[in-house]
Enzyme design. Structure first.
Site: not given
Ligand code: NAP
Length: 345
Positions: A40, A46-47, A177, A225
């Site tokens: 990702g 973020i990756g 998360s 999610y």
């Protein structure tokens, strides 16, 4: 006092605003000469920040496995520009297709015979009902089932790396998360088909405002999610029960709240709701720091911890650390990929 000992990593001063670039410098010895794969990677993500910070400290090989070729290529080019001489390889990986996951794992094995650190970073958030190539609900299928299969297929490379390093230095890090708190695994209806689920599988109720909205077919993307992010921690829990004897450690984490393309599917109402509940928005560099602590801090080998938040250990919600649920999820995941993975080799 006991609690403090349990939650602190080697740098108790690291926290919400610690830049990942600082973490990478502090743990440079855990990067130099090692082979690291991150999923990702694309602009603003973020990756990307994680990959750039890793590249700054001379890894032997950095493998970027991601869905969209031109987006990951942009970050590979930036790494070459900022840190010339770094060996970077790109592997095309679509976690929403098990065929692609299997091909990507084979492509990784063609690049290297060992893998020191695997960072399962890729993920998505969608607000409408979608499905993977195999017909699994999109968020459960992409955020959990894809990484479950990818990790298991890469385990031989991780085991090879672990032969020659100190126990726990070979790591599997998975981004979850804080939203995991909203839903356990809905074993009775993980695909959200509308079947009744027992109370212990129900999501937190009521979900406030835009977070509680469903599409006309009853789908709530926030709950889906959350289920997938609970799966990330339970998956890690199972790995922790079975892999330490081979010298492999596993950690899950919440990276913080960061303005990335994760929000690409949100409408303004949902976006406003997120801004109201998030006290601080990290920069992507700050957003990479907890991942880097989980992947690199040698002191974690001495600490019993499952889930990190702002660079320190924190207890996840109980539905995400229950060993019985972890085992049940492992079996379900094996069914959904049509293959069993015995970790007691
Ligand atoms: N941002 C936050 O506030 C936040 C908070 C908590 C947790 N997280 C977690 O952090 C991780 C990284 O998210 P992010 O915020 O950096 O989001 P992002 O900017 O959307 O990046 C996600 C990355 O995952 C890739 N990806 C998406 N679907 C994929 C698939 N099917 N197969 C392979 N790769 C795929 C994307 O590739 P493309 O280039 O093709 O889009 C992109 O590179 C996720 O696991 C997310 O759940 C983020």
């Amino acid at each position: 006092m006991k609690l403090l000992i349990l939650i602190m990593t080697s740098h108790p001063e690291f926290g919400e605003r610690t830049p990942g670039s600082v973490v990478a410098r502090v743990f440079e010895d855990s990067i130099r000469g090692r082979t690291i794969l991150i999923t990702g990677v694309s602009p603003k993500s973020i990756g990307a920040a994680t990959a750039l910070n890793l590249a700054s400290q001379h890894p032997a090989l950095l493998i970027l496995a991601s869905r969209t070729r031109h987006r990951v290529q942009e970050i590979a080019d930036k790494i070459q520009q900022d840190h010339p001489g770094t060996r970077v390889e790109i592997v095309q990986l679509n976690l929403s297709s098990q065929k692609s996951v299997r091909q990507a794992a084979a492509d990784v094995a063609a690049l290297t015979d060992k893998l020191d650190i695997l960072i399962n970073n890729a993920g998505l958030f969608v607000t409408s009902r979608q499905a993977t190539a195999e017909g699994i609900e999109m968020q459960f299928g992409t955020n959990h089932i894809g990484p479950f299969l990818f990790t298991n297929l890469l385990l031989p490379l991780l085991r090879k790396a672990a032969y020659n390093t100190s126990p726990g230095a070979t790591r599997i890090v998975t981004l979850s998360s804080a939203g995991h708190r909203l839903s356990p695994i809905r074993f009775s209806d993980y695909n959200f088909t509308g079947k009744p689920v027992p109370p212990e599988e129900e999501h937190v109720k009521p979900l406030q405002g835009a977070f509680g909205r469903c599409t006309s077919d009853g789908y709530n993307g926030i709950v889906a999610y959350a289920q997938s992010k609970t799966a990330n921690i339970l998956f890690t829990r199972y790995l922790q029960q079975h892999l330490p004897k081979y010298g492999i450690a596993a950690y899950a984490l919440h990276p913080g709240t960061i303005q990335t393309d994760l929000s690409r599917d949100q409408d303004p109402e949902l976006e406003t709701a997120f801004y109201k509940v998030a006290p601080y928005w990290k920069t992507p560099d700050e957003g990479s720091s907890t991942t880097l602590v989980a992947a690199l801090d040698p002191a974690l080998n001495e600490i019993k911890g499952l889930y990190l938040y702002d660079c320190q250990f924190r207890e996840p919600f109980s539905h995400a650390s229950d060993p019985v649920a972890a085992e049940r999820l492992w079996k379900l995941s094996e069914e959904l990929v049509g293959e069993t993975f015995a970790l007691d080799f």
